[in-house]
Write a protein that holds these residues in place. Structure first.
Motif, PDB file in Angstrom:
ATOM      1  N   THR A 287      50.781  60.027  62.101  1.00  0.00           N
ATOM      2  CA  THR A 287      49.824  59.316  59.959  1.00  0.00           C
ATOM      3  C   THR A 287      51.247  60.159  59.706  1.00  0.00           C
ATOM      4  O   THR A 287      50.978  59.600  58.670  1.00  0.00           O
ATOM      5  CB  THR A 287      49.073  59.825  60.616  1.00  0.00           C
ATOM      6  N   ARG A 288      51.951  61.325  59.598  1.00  0.00           N
ATOM      7  CA  ARG A 288      52.404  61.429  58.983  1.00  0.00           C
ATOM      8  C   ARG A 288      54.248  61.404  58.383  1.00  0.00           C
ATOM      9  O   ARG A 288      54.518  60.493  57.776  1.00  0.00           O
ATOM     10  CB  ARG A 288      52.995  63.124  58.624  1.00  0.00           C
TER      11      ARG A 288
ATOM     12  N   ALA B 272      40.893  71.959  64.957  1.00  0.00           N
ATOM     13  CA  ALA B 272      42.524  71.815  65.017  1.00  0.00           C
ATOM     14  C   ALA B 272      43.178  72.684  65.606  1.00  0.00           C
ATOM     15  O   ALA B 272      43.919  72.832  66.475  1.00  0.00           O
ATOM     16  CB  ALA B 272      43.329  71.368  63.834  1.00  0.00           C
TER      17      ALA B 272
ATOM     18  N   PRO C 100      42.414  67.954  57.891  1.00  0.00           N
ATOM     19  CA  PRO C 100      43.702  68.096  57.731  1.00  0.00           C
ATOM     20  C   PRO C 100      43.928  69.550  57.781  1.00  0.00           C
ATOM     21  O   PRO C 100      43.410  70.681  57.187  1.00  0.00           O
ATOM     22  CB  PRO C 100      44.366  67.234  56.840  1.00  0.00           C
TER      23      PRO C 100
ATOM     24  N   THR D 188      48.677  59.897  65.948  1.00  0.00           N
ATOM     25  CA  THR D 188      47.958  61.422  65.886  1.00  0.00           C
ATOM     26  C   THR D 188      48.831  62.242  64.891  1.00  0.00           C
ATOM     27  O   THR D 188      49.257  60.868  63.942  1.00  0.00           O
ATOM     28  CB  THR D 188      49.508  62.422  67.332  1.00  0.00           C
ATOM     29  N   GLN D 189      48.541  63.136  64.213  1.00  0.00           N
ATOM     30  CA  GLN D 189      48.405  63.628  63.589  1.00  0.00           C
ATOM     31  C   GLN D 189      51.050  63.313  62.874  1.00  0.00           C
ATOM     32  O   GLN D 189      50.705  63.207  61.660  1.00  0.00           O
ATOM     33  CB  GLN D 189      48.604  65.117  63.122  1.00  0.00           C
TER      34      GLN D 189
ATOM     35  N   TYR E 178      42.249  59.716  58.948  1.00  0.00           N
ATOM     36  CA  TYR E 178      41.987  61.628  59.202  1.00  0.00           C
ATOM     37  C   TYR E 178      40.516  60.891  59.815  1.00  0.00           C
ATOM     38  O   TYR E 178      39.359  61.552  59.036  1.00  0.00           O
ATOM     39  CB  TYR E 178      41.988  61.737  58.039  1.00  0.00           C
TER      40      TYR E 178
ATOM     41  N   PHE F 115      44.902  64.479  68.747  1.00  0.00           N
ATOM     42  CA  PHE F 115      45.494  64.327  67.345  1.00  0.00           C
ATOM     43  C   PHE F 115      46.148  65.193  67.086  1.00  0.00           C
ATOM     44  O   PHE F 115      47.492  64.992  66.155  1.00  0.00           O
ATOM     45  CB  PHE F 115      44.397  64.216  66.993  1.00  0.00           C
ATOM     46  N   PHE F 116      45.717  66.094  67.031  1.00  0.00           N
ATOM     47  CA  PHE F 116      46.597  67.467  65.985  1.00  0.00           C
ATOM     48  C   PHE F 116      47.268  68.098  67.679  1.00  0.00           C
ATOM     49  O   PHE F 116      48.782  68.782  66.493  1.00  0.00           O
ATOM     50  CB  PHE F 116      45.245  68.801  65.943  1.00  0.00           C
TER      51      PHE F 116
END
Length: 546
Positions: free
Chosen positions: A511-512, A411, A283, A507-508, A243, A480-481
């Motif tokens: 990452t999660r 986002a 985020p 990407t998000q 992030y 990314f989103f």
């Protein structure tokens, strides 16, 4: 009579002996060509062997000797003992008399062959003599410039080592020793060469962190941006690093993000490598962050955005966010504290902060008693994410009519603002294509339910660099989103048009997924800010961020 008879018999015996000698000489003269022919064959065989070994000496043989070799029979008998004795006698007396001219010709041919062999040998010895001279010249050049010879020795390799072994000289690879003595041959490189290879040009990088402190480190000048970014994250003990990013100000006073895939020196033209560690992707739901340190760093970024006016909000929201900040930094409200407004005034909560706002903040702070700093950060983020300008990156532009507007990237998509009011919104699912040409920025819109054709909306920016910077920000935010994985880089083609830039990070969604696998004790990244009893000192600055 007897004497005369004796003399006559002696004369007869001498005549018979002379006749026998003449017969033997005639036989020897007749057998001489055969002996010389046999010797010629043996010499030819030896010359053929020498020719095979000496590379073509047979071509120097005379033509008549080759013809004589072809005329002689292959199954010729070896000479007898008498013939060999006569041959030895002839060699001792002198050259054999000529028989039909062949002996003289043979002697002349043998002499010519010997002369040619001597010339070949003299040539080979001359070349052998010149090689040491060349080697001496090489030694002199090595003494004059040892560094240059060290460089050339690396390219030559095994040939140099073989020559040194043959010469038997004790020179080292890096040059002569200091004392003038000859060094021993070694396969190891000289220390000078090792120092030159390992010597790196370093640059000092100064990174301003979100808490206001500076982090200084040295990196190689050819290092990429990813190396410096990972070094800063390691210093902060941060694992959810996707992030965040490193920002810098270019020569045109514009904020740019450091590309992790490119060398730092190719992005920053000046010698002042100054960066700022900040949030790059806000985020949409901060509660989904795994670690408290990530939420804390996001709170620090949002506090700066609110205090500087980049994240505008109302008076009530300023007071509420300020009260959570005060609870996280100072702890519970102490009623025995004298002149609490002086302590509140030491912190900046808004660009237009006044006493009325400080009193409201202090009043709300009293209601947060017993709230931990981590919970105060969560409440701060829950209220900040509801703001209309949360996580919006603004860029100056003009519409088709030349009216000044602001294009915001977030986002959810691309937003259009005029006088701080949102007048249009293009969500990512509605956008088919984004592009730029010169100082124009274009977006292709998907047709609606009542529309049949696609439409293109264009905006005009200040210059080509601004249009490209906006296009890059849109590509990164969309990747990314919206994507599960970043797009692979395009294959290199001949004469490709357009930019090859692609988002290279995680990407998000990725990452999660990685954050769910984090299993470590909570890192210690801050200490509780102690509220002092002295009114003049304000809030203490005993915070330590790791």
């Amino acid at each position: 009579m007897t004497t005369e008879a004796g003399s006559e018999t002696e004369v007869k015996e001498k005549a018979e002996e002379s006749a026998a000698q003449t017969d033997q000489s005639e036989k020897a003269s007749e057998e001489a060509p055969e002996v010389t022919a046999a010797e010629g064959e043996e010499k030819e065989k030896e010359k053929e062997k020498d020719g095979k070994e000496g590379k073509g000496i047979a071509r120097y043989l005379p033509t008549w000797l080759k013809k004589q070799k072809s005329q002689t029979s292959p199954n010729k008998e070896e000479p007898t003992n008498g013939e060999s004795d006569s041959k030895d006698a002839q060699e001792e007396d002198g050259p054999v008399p000529a028989v039909n001219g062949h002996a003289e010709e043979e002697n002349e041919a043998v002499k010519s062959d010997q002369v040619k062999e001597k010339e070949v040998e003299s040539h080979s010895t001359a070349s052998a003599d010149t090689e040491p001279a060349k080697e001496e010249k090489l030694e002199e050049s090595a003494e004059k410039s040892p560094e240059e010879t060290a460089v050339t020795e690396e390219g030559e390799g095994a040939e140099e080592e073989e020559k040194k072994e043959q010469e038997g000289e004790g020179e080292a690879q890096g040059g002569e020793e200091v004392g003038g003595e000859e060094g021993h041959t070694s396969i190891f490189q000289s220390p000078l060469r090792l120092v030159r290879k390992n010597k790196m040009k370093l640059a000092v990088c100064r990174v301003t962190l979100l808490d206001g402190t500076d982090f200084t480190c040295e990196v190689e000048k050819r290092a990429k941006g990813q190396f410096l970014f990972f070094k800063v994250c390691e210093h902060l003990n941060l694992m959810e690093k996707d992030y965040f990013g490193l920002a810098y100000i270019d020569s045109h006073e514009h904020k740019c993000w450091l590309d992790p895939t490119k060398e730092i020196k190719r992005q920053i033209r000046s010698n002042n490598w100054q960066f700022a560690f900040s949030v790059k992707f806000y985020p949409p739901d901060p509660s989904l962050l795994t670690e408290d340190i990530t939420r804390y760093l996001l709170c620090l970024q949002l506090r700066e955005d609110v205090a500087s006016g980049r994240l505008p909000c109302s008076f009530v929201t300023h007071a509420l966010l300020g009260s959570y900040t005060l609870q996280a930094e100072a702890g519970d409200y102490e009623p025995d504290q004298p002149r609490p407004l002086d302590n509140v005034g030491q912190l900046t909560f808004a660009p237009n902060q006044n006493k009325e706002m400080e009193e409201k903040i202090l009043e709300l702070h009293k209601s947060h008693r017993g709230m931990t700093p981590a919970l105060a950060d969560v409440q701060f983020l829950e209220n900040a994410k509801k703001l209309s300008m949360y996580g919006v990156d603004l860029h100056h532009a003009k519409d088709s009519e030349g009216v000044d507007i602001m294009l915001g990237v977030c986002a959810n998509g691309l937003l259009v603002y005029k006088d701080r009011l949102r007048i249009n919104r293009f969500a990512w699912p509605k956008i088919l294509k984004i592009s730029y040409k010169r100082n124009n920025f274009y977006i292709k819109i998907r047709p609606g339910e009542t529309e049949q054709f696609e439409s293109t909306v264009g905006f005009k920016l200040q210059n080509h660099r601004s249009a490209k910077r906006l296009w890059k920000v849109c590509v990164e935010n969309h990747s990314f989103f919206r994507l599960n994985a970043p797009e692979p880089p395009a294959k290199a083609r001949f004469l490709t048009l357009g930019s090859k830039f692609r988002y290279s990070g995680r990407t998000q969604a990725q990452t999660r997924m990685a954050s769910s696998l984090i299993d470590r004790p909570e890192p210690c990244f801050r200490t509780h800010r102690v509220q002092t009893q002295q009114p003049q000192s304000g809030w203490s600055t005993n915070d330590q961020h790791y």
